[in-house]
Design an enzyme around this catalytic site. Sequence first.
Site, PDB file in Angstrom:
ATOM      1  N   GLY A   9       0.839  -1.189   0.000  1.00 45.15           N
ATOM      2  CA  GLY A   9       0.000   0.000   0.000  1.00 45.15           C
ATOM      3  C   GLY A   9       0.873   1.236   0.000  1.00 45.15           C
ATOM      4  N   GLN A  24       3.103   9.991   1.033  1.00 39.93           N
ATOM      5  CA  GLN A  24       4.396   9.292   1.114  1.00 39.93           C
ATOM      6  C   GLN A  24       5.311   9.618  -0.061  1.00 39.93           C
ATOM      7  OE1 GLN A  24       2.427   5.283   2.028  1.00 39.93           O
ATOM      8  NE2 GLN A  24       4.351   5.151   3.151  1.00 39.93           N
ATOM      9  N   CYS A  57       5.865   0.097   7.622  1.00 40.48           N
ATOM     10  CA  CYS A  57       5.484   1.201   6.752  1.00 40.48           C
ATOM     11  C   CYS A  57       6.681   1.571   5.889  1.00 40.48           C
ATOM     12  CB  CYS A  57       5.065   2.398   7.602  1.00 40.48           C
ATOM     13  SG  CYS A  57       4.635   3.851   6.629  1.00 40.48           S
ATOM     14  N   LEU A  58       6.439   1.824   4.607  1.00 35.61           N
ATOM     15  CA  LEU A  58       7.542   2.185   3.707  1.00 35.61           C
ATOM     16  C   LEU A  58       8.202   3.496   4.124  1.00 35.61           C
ATOM     17  CD1 LEU A  58       5.905   1.240   0.271  1.00 35.61           C
ATOM     18  CD2 LEU A  58       7.654  -0.042   1.526  1.00 35.61           C
ATOM     19  N   HIS A  76      -4.403   1.423   7.683  1.00 34.42           N
ATOM     20  CA  HIS A  76      -3.067   2.032   7.629  1.00 34.42           C
ATOM     21  C   HIS A  76      -3.026   3.184   6.620  1.00 34.42           C
ATOM     22  CE1 HIS A  76       1.501   1.530   7.742  1.00 34.42           C
ATOM     23  NE2 HIS A  76       1.339   2.270   6.657  1.00 34.42           N
ATOM     24  N   GLU A  77      -3.577   2.940   5.419  1.00 30.74           N
ATOM     25  CA  GLU A  77      -3.534   3.978   4.377  1.00 30.74           C
ATOM     26  C   GLU A  77      -4.448   5.155   4.722  1.00 30.74           C
ATOM     27  OE1 GLU A  77      -1.098   3.717   2.487  1.00 30.74           O
ATOM     28  OE2 GLU A  77      -0.759   1.591   2.865  1.00 30.74           O
ATOM     29  N   HIS A 128      -2.652   7.403   6.944  1.00 28.92           N
ATOM     30  CA  HIS A 128      -1.690   8.265   6.238  1.00 28.92           C
ATOM     31  C   HIS A 128      -2.352   9.562   5.767  1.00 28.92           C
ATOM     32  CE1 HIS A 128       2.196   6.391   5.899  1.00 28.92           C
ATOM     33  NE2 HIS A 128       1.711   5.238   5.486  1.00 28.92           N
TER      34      HIS A 128
HETATM   35 ZN   LIG Z   1       2.639   3.418   5.632  1.00 29.69          ZN
END
Ligand SMILES: [Zn+2]
Length: 169
Positions: free
Chosen positions: A45, A50, A92-93, A134-135, A138
């Site tokens: 995701g 991000q 998380c990226l 999670h998204e 963000h």
């Molecule tokens: Zn994330």
Amino acid sequence: MIRPILRYGSEVLHAAASPVGDITPDIHTLIDDMIQTMYAAPGIGLAAPQVGVPLRIFVADISGGRLSGDLLAFVNPELVEASGAQHEDEGCLSIPGFTSTVTRPTRAVVRGLDRDGRPQVVEGTGLLARCFAHEMDHLDGTLFVNRLRGLKKELILRKVKKLSRSGKW
Ligand SMILES: [Zn+2]
């Protein structure tokens, strides 16, 4: 085009994103880039903040590109239903190298527009419900560490700070 993924500490990650107006060619390019960036990372995701864009868009594919029907793109998504609780490790990226147990719903329903501006409603269970939560976080400027408490949170933030100071973040 693969875009650089911003890390914890970048301002845009910690602020609420704005709704998308018209779905212009620039928005299509952004979504295509986000998909490419997510797969390349690799991740399941990615939210627009991000990649430094403060707009309410996320892409997700819990199969990581293995199942063609699993790719989703959401514009102006809303979490309309969430129920249950699961406690699994999450990463998380934007916080590479760190994971922690985060409580998330077992079922989550997201309503929004697809990449062509058509309304879509998707129900996620298990990993997809976790991914949706999670998204959506963000888009409100919340990262998974913000949901942790006490020592776990402190440990991750202390290490991130140390890496930042030494220029390795
Ligand atoms: Zn994330």
